[in-house]
Design a protein around this motif. Structure first.
Motif, PDB file in Angstrom:
ATOM      1  N   ILE A 121       0.835  -1.198   0.000  1.00  0.00           N
ATOM      2  CA  ILE A 121       0.000   0.000   0.000  1.00  0.00           C
ATOM      3  C   ILE A 121       0.870   1.247   0.000  1.00  0.00           C
ATOM      4  O   ILE A 121       0.670   2.178  -0.787  1.00  0.00           O
ATOM      5  N   TYR A 122       1.846   1.295   0.911  1.00  0.00           N
ATOM      6  CA  TYR A 122       2.712   2.466   1.003  1.00  0.00           C
ATOM      7  C   TYR A 122       3.525   2.664  -0.276  1.00  0.00           C
ATOM      8  O   TYR A 122       3.703   3.801  -0.742  1.00  0.00           O
ATOM      9  N   LEU A 123       4.021   1.569  -0.841  1.00  0.00           N
ATOM     10  CA  LEU A 123       4.840   1.705  -2.043  1.00  0.00           C
ATOM     11  C   LEU A 123       4.001   2.148  -3.241  1.00  0.00           C
ATOM     12  O   LEU A 123       4.436   2.997  -4.038  1.00  0.00           O
ATOM     13  N   LEU A 124       2.803   1.596  -3.398  1.00  0.00           N
ATOM     14  CA  LEU A 124       1.936   2.029  -4.486  1.00  0.00           C
ATOM     15  C   LEU A 124       1.567   3.501  -4.335  1.00  0.00           C
ATOM     16  O   LEU A 124       1.564   4.261  -5.324  1.00  0.00           O
ATOM     17  N   HIS A 125       1.273   3.923  -3.110  1.00  0.00           N
ATOM     18  CA  HIS A 125       0.947   5.330  -2.877  1.00  0.00           C
ATOM     19  C   HIS A 125       2.159   6.212  -3.181  1.00  0.00           C
ATOM     20  O   HIS A 125       2.012   7.306  -3.767  1.00  0.00           O
ATOM     21  N   ALA A 126       3.348   5.749  -2.800  1.00  0.00           N
ATOM     22  CA  ALA A 126       4.558   6.525  -3.075  1.00  0.00           C
ATOM     23  C   ALA A 126       4.805   6.654  -4.572  1.00  0.00           C
ATOM     24  O   ALA A 126       5.142   7.740  -5.077  1.00  0.00           O
ATOM     25  N   GLU A 131       4.564  10.246  -9.382  1.00  0.00           N
ATOM     26  CA  GLU A 131       4.092  10.545 -10.732  1.00  0.00           C
ATOM     27  C   GLU A 131       3.194  11.774 -10.771  1.00  0.00           C
ATOM     28  O   GLU A 131       2.642  12.108 -11.825  1.00  0.00           O
ATOM     29  N   GLY A 132       3.021  12.445  -9.630  1.00  0.00           N
ATOM     30  CA  GLY A 132       2.260  13.680  -9.604  1.00  0.00           C
ATOM     31  C   GLY A 132       0.770  13.516  -9.399  1.00  0.00           C
ATOM     32  O   GLY A 132       0.005  14.446  -9.668  1.00  0.00           O
ATOM     33  N   ARG A 133       0.329  12.356  -8.891  1.00  0.00           N
ATOM     34  CA  ARG A 133      -1.088  12.116  -8.645  1.00  0.00           C
ATOM     35  C   ARG A 133      -1.297  11.773  -7.181  1.00  0.00           C
ATOM     36  O   ARG A 133      -0.437  11.181  -6.548  1.00  0.00           O
ATOM     37  N   LEU A 134      -2.465  12.135  -6.664  1.00  0.00           N
ATOM     38  CA  LEU A 134      -2.767  11.842  -5.266  1.00  0.00           C
ATOM     39  C   LEU A 134      -3.289  10.429  -5.086  1.00  0.00           C
ATOM     40  O   LEU A 134      -3.028   9.785  -4.068  1.00  0.00           O
ATOM     41  N   PHE A 135      -4.038   9.922  -6.087  1.00  0.00           N
ATOM     42  CA  PHE A 135      -4.630   8.590  -5.990  1.00  0.00           C
ATOM     43  C   PHE A 135      -4.288   7.787  -7.246  1.00  0.00           C
ATOM     44  O   PHE A 135      -4.198   8.348  -8.350  1.00  0.00           O
ATOM     45  N   PRO A 136      -4.137   6.462  -7.119  1.00  0.00           N
ATOM     46  CA  PRO A 136      -3.949   5.631  -8.311  1.00  0.00           C
ATOM     47  C   PRO A 136      -5.232   5.587  -9.141  1.00  0.00           C
ATOM     48  O   PRO A 136      -6.334   5.494  -8.591  1.00  0.00           O
ATOM     49  N   PRO A 166       4.064   7.770   2.671  1.00  0.00           N
ATOM     50  CA  PRO A 166       4.328   7.580   1.238  1.00  0.00           C
ATOM     51  C   PRO A 166       5.028   8.767   0.593  1.00  0.00           C
ATOM     52  O   PRO A 166       5.812   8.585  -0.346  1.00  0.00           O
ATOM     53  N   ALA A 167       4.768   9.983   1.080  1.00  0.00           N
ATOM     54  CA  ALA A 167       5.420  11.153   0.487  1.00  0.00           C
ATOM     55  C   ALA A 167       6.928  11.118   0.685  1.00  0.00           C
ATOM     56  O   ALA A 167       7.684  11.585  -0.179  1.00  0.00           O
ATOM     57  N   VAL A 168       7.389  10.578   1.807  1.00  0.00           N
ATOM     58  CA  VAL A 168       8.835  10.466   2.041  1.00  0.00           C
ATOM     59  C   VAL A 168       9.457   9.546   0.988  1.00  0.00           C
ATOM     60  O   VAL A 168      10.496   9.870   0.390  1.00  0.00           O
TER      61      VAL A 168
END
Length: 786
Positions: A121-126, A131-136, A166-168
């Protein structure tokens, strides 16, 4: 504060009993006096004053190619390094070693992530944030690409956690193209902030360095530092909050308190329950003892909290539609604090979580923490002794109370029980819910150990070494045993995932792989079966769910389709089955399409009293009793008029009495109606009943079926039935029990009274064979696919 002397050896100073007192820092650089303070016993030799340093380094090295500016910068850096206390230089080296260990463990033990699927989850969010998007994005059909613990909102997936951690990792991906720098920074920051907070709590750099060492050498921290999870970042944020408040209060400076507010806001967004439990006693103490400065502290804390709070409110509104609703509860409202019936996701079974379950869960975590923390049992005893003998500063004592409150609060948290009892992952990943408990454990334990060691040496060096050496040796031995065992177990699990990934990468032509797993998420139970945010990876994964599988196949005509079947307990633990097989899929269409179900001998648990196969299609259900100790095979026909007894044929092979031979059940199939049943696909489920009469599902597989225009008025201009089914096994890896059920197209899809077309690209021929009861069924056979 005064120091006691016994037997010619100085004992650690006794802290003042007044609340709010902070022990003096044993270095002139931390003193509030303008003149250099005299060195205390543990501060090491006093270095020359700054003018003397300039006299030594005032002359540039002969032949140096550096310019004047670079040379001056180098002199300043060397001067600061030489002026730093020895304990600080030691901690800097320790932090670099911790950062290196995190990266090494990441690439050796967890190269494909761990079996804690929250990492995905964290890696997908990161990756999405990078890529400049908040959600997949969520393409149609959205449920077919659903990531682990995600939910669909409009045209995107909402993941379970807030975007701060995830932002980190997103920043690391954006800058370096890898998460390694983020892991290294978090590991190093954990060591450094532990040291700095230790100075504030104990007033001794050596005690603070000991606390940092205890943290860095804990197997729990070593493994967590290599994982993409929130537990270690939360530890850094919690300590940064305490450090900023205590330092800003002591120096009456706003910037540290402002930074503490930022750290507090981010920590509360990441792990709010941990923040409340651990920091509540310290917060109350600060409010009571900060007379005249209370509103000053609150004002600057709130200023620091503002930015994280705004981000949380905005992301909550975008994710859930309400600024006050966290994404955590969006997927499953019953995943919450407290006792009662609890669920992790909508299709999860309801778990009755009670007080005894919570107590056993915390007990299991503490039992493991004794070995997963470096010297856990010794530190707990030393912390207790330091508290009883009043060797703790007031903030340290409040931190200890926060640790106790944390343990009490986690009795009410069912997630810890799930990890300890239902899953059991804490046995080889460590008691990760207790990472925050390491904060009071290492700080109070370091103070108690330093005082206890000095007291023992004061009674005589021989006595001191006679006690300390065996204790240290036992701690080191236990730590090595725990760490090597954890690495061994996780290497086994990683090895299973490596084999699985290698098998899937051997498939040709950018395959589309349907994952038949329970629950119906990607990235579970293995991180291998996870997609990137753009769904353009060499292997595209989709959840095997039913009729939507036909839509997914049609949307990707350039990708050959396969089915991945995993053992029911795949990688649940190092000793669980790791079998995984891949089957080639084909689309068959016609008036009728036949499929076979094969159950090998011994597919049910050894002590099963009975077993049955259940076929469900919409409102129609067929139940077929089978022998739990013998192999069973049957053929059923899918057409546009529902699933009935006449559509089922049992293989007639009862003449042989040899073990494992396919047998015909003695009882005829039973047809029932499912209230509220929906859909057209056929779900095949194997049930087993134990000796106490309790029935449970052993395995399930879904055969995707689409009807042309409903059962009442089929469209005669095209095929009445379209089926996506297996046409044979391609590859298999792993050991242990295999997935029991095999549902495949019957010799390329026999269908009574109608032609069948195979959309796999192979040559189709017509043939006829006899199946149970003497009925003749025309079938088509084709050459095997790749």
């Amino acid at each position: 504060m005064t120091a006691m002397r016994k037997g010619g050896v100085d004992l650690p100073p006794t802290p003042s009993a007044a609340l709010g007192s902070v022990p003096g820092v044993s270095s002139r650089h931390e003193s509030r006096r303008r003149a250099p303070a005299p060195a205390e016993p543990d501060s090491g030799p006093v270095l020359p004053a700054v003018p003397a340093q300039r006299a030594v380094w005032g002359r540039a090295p002969t032949g140096s190619p550096a310019g004047p500016g670079e040379d001056a910068l180098g002199r300043r850096l060397r001067g600061r390094l030489a002026a730093a206390p020895a304990a600080a230089r030691y901690v800097a080296v320790l932090a670099m070693l911790s950062a290196a260990a995190a990266v090494v463990l990441r690439h050796t033990v967890f190269p494909l992530l761990s079996v804690n699927n929250d990492e995905g989850i964290y890696l997908l969010h990161a990756r999405t944030l990078a890529e400049g998007r908040l959600f997949p994005p969520a393409p149609h059909p959205a449920q077919s690409y659903l990531p682990w613990l995600g939910t669909v909102v409009d045209d995107h997936y909402v993941l379970k956690y807030t975007p701060f951690v995830p932002a980190v990792f997103a920043a690391s991906l954006f800058v370096a193209g890898s998460i390694d720098p983020a892991l290294a920074v978090i590991a190093a920051a954990a060591v450094v902030v532990t040291y700095l907070l230790g100075v504030e709590l104990s007033g001794s750099r050596r005690v603070a360095a000991l606390a940092a060492t205890l943290l860095a050498l804990s197997p729990l921290v070593l493994l967590q530092s290599a994982m993409v999870l929130s537990y270690l970042p939360a530890l850094v944020l919690l300590q940064a909050t305490m450090l900023g408040v205590l330092r800003g209060r002591r120096l009456h400076r706003a910037p540290p308190v402002l930074g503490a507010g930022v750290a507090l806001g981010v920590a509360a967004a990441v792990r709010p329950y941990d923040v409340v439990l651990l920091l509540a006693p310290l917060a109350v103490w600060l409010l009571v003892t900060s007379a005249g400065r209370c509103w000053w502290l609150v004002r600057w804390l709130v200023c620091g909290l503002a930015a994280p709070a705004v981000i949380v409110l905005l992301t909550n509104a975008a994710a859930t539609g309400s600024p006050l609703r966290l994404p955590f509860a969006l997927l499953e409202p019953d995943d919450r604090i407290g006792f009662g019936l609890r669920k992790l996701y909508p299709a999860d079974g309801r778990h009755d979580f009670g007080l005894t379950d919570g107590l056993s869960s915390v007990g299991d975590h503490l039992w493991l923490l004794g070995g997963w923390a470096f010297g856990g049992v010794v530190l707990a005893a030393a912390s207790l002794a330091a508290g009883v003998r009043r060797r703790l500063s007031a903030p340290a004592a409040m931190l200890g109370l926060g640790g106790l409150l944390f343990l009490i609060g986690y009795v009410c948290f069912w997630g810890a029980w799930n990890a300890a009892e239902l899953w059991g992952g804490i046995r080889y990943l460590g008691p990760f819910y207790m990472v925050a408990v390491l904060i009071p454990l290492v700080h109070l334990g370091a103070t108690g150990c330093a005082w206890g060691a000095a007291a023992l040496v004061a009674r005589g060096r021989r006595l001191g070494f006679a006690v300390l050496v065996p204790v240290v040796a036992a701690v080191v031995t236990l730590t090595v045993v725990v760490l090597t065992g954890a690495v061994r177990d996780n290497l086994v699990l990683t090895g299973n995932d490596r084999e699985l990934r290698a098998m899937l990468r051997r498939l040709p032509d950018r395959p589309l792989v349907f994952v038949a797993a329970n629950p119906a998420f990607l990235g579970h139970p293995t991180p291998v079966t996870a997609n990137g945010p753009d769904l353009d990876d060499p292997v595209l994964y989709a959840v095997a769910r039913g009729v939507d599988d036909l839509t997914v196949v049609a949307d990707h005509p350039d990708r050959p389709a396969y089915l991945l079947r995993l053992a029911p307990a795949y990688d649940r633990s190092p000793g669980s089955p790791s079998t995984a097989r891949v089957e080639r899929l084909a689309v068959r269409a016609g008036d009728r399409v036949a499929a076979t179900v094969a159950v090998p001998a011994g597919a049910t648990p050894p002590r099963s009293r009975s077993a049955r196969l259940v076929l469900t299609a919409g409102r129609d259900r067929l139940s077929i009793p089978v022998d739990p100790r013998a192999a069973t095979s049957l053929t059923f026909t899918v057409d546009d008029d529902g699933l009935g007894v006449d559509d089922l044929a049992l293989d007639d092979d009862t003449g042989s009495a040899r073990p494992g031979a396919a047998r015909k059940p003695a009882v005829r199939p039973t047809a029932t109606v499912v209230r509220g049943g929906r859909g057209t696909s056929v779900a095949v489920t194997l049930y087993a009943t134990d000796r106490r009469g309790h029935e449970h599902a052993v395995d399930q597989q879904i055969l995707p079926v689409r009807l042309a225009a409903g059962r009442a008025a089929p469209d005669r201009g095209g095929p009445a039935v379209t089926v996506l089914g297996s046409v044979g096994q391609v590859d298999e890896v792993g050991t242990g029990a295999r997935p029991p059920l095999r549902v495949s197209l019957a010799d390329a899809g026999a269908a009574r009274g109608g032609d069948v077309t195979d959309r796999r690209g192979g040559e189709v021929t017509q043939s006829t064979r006899r199946i149970g009861g003497g009925a003749y069924v025309p079938s088509s056979t084709s050459s095997p696919g790749p």
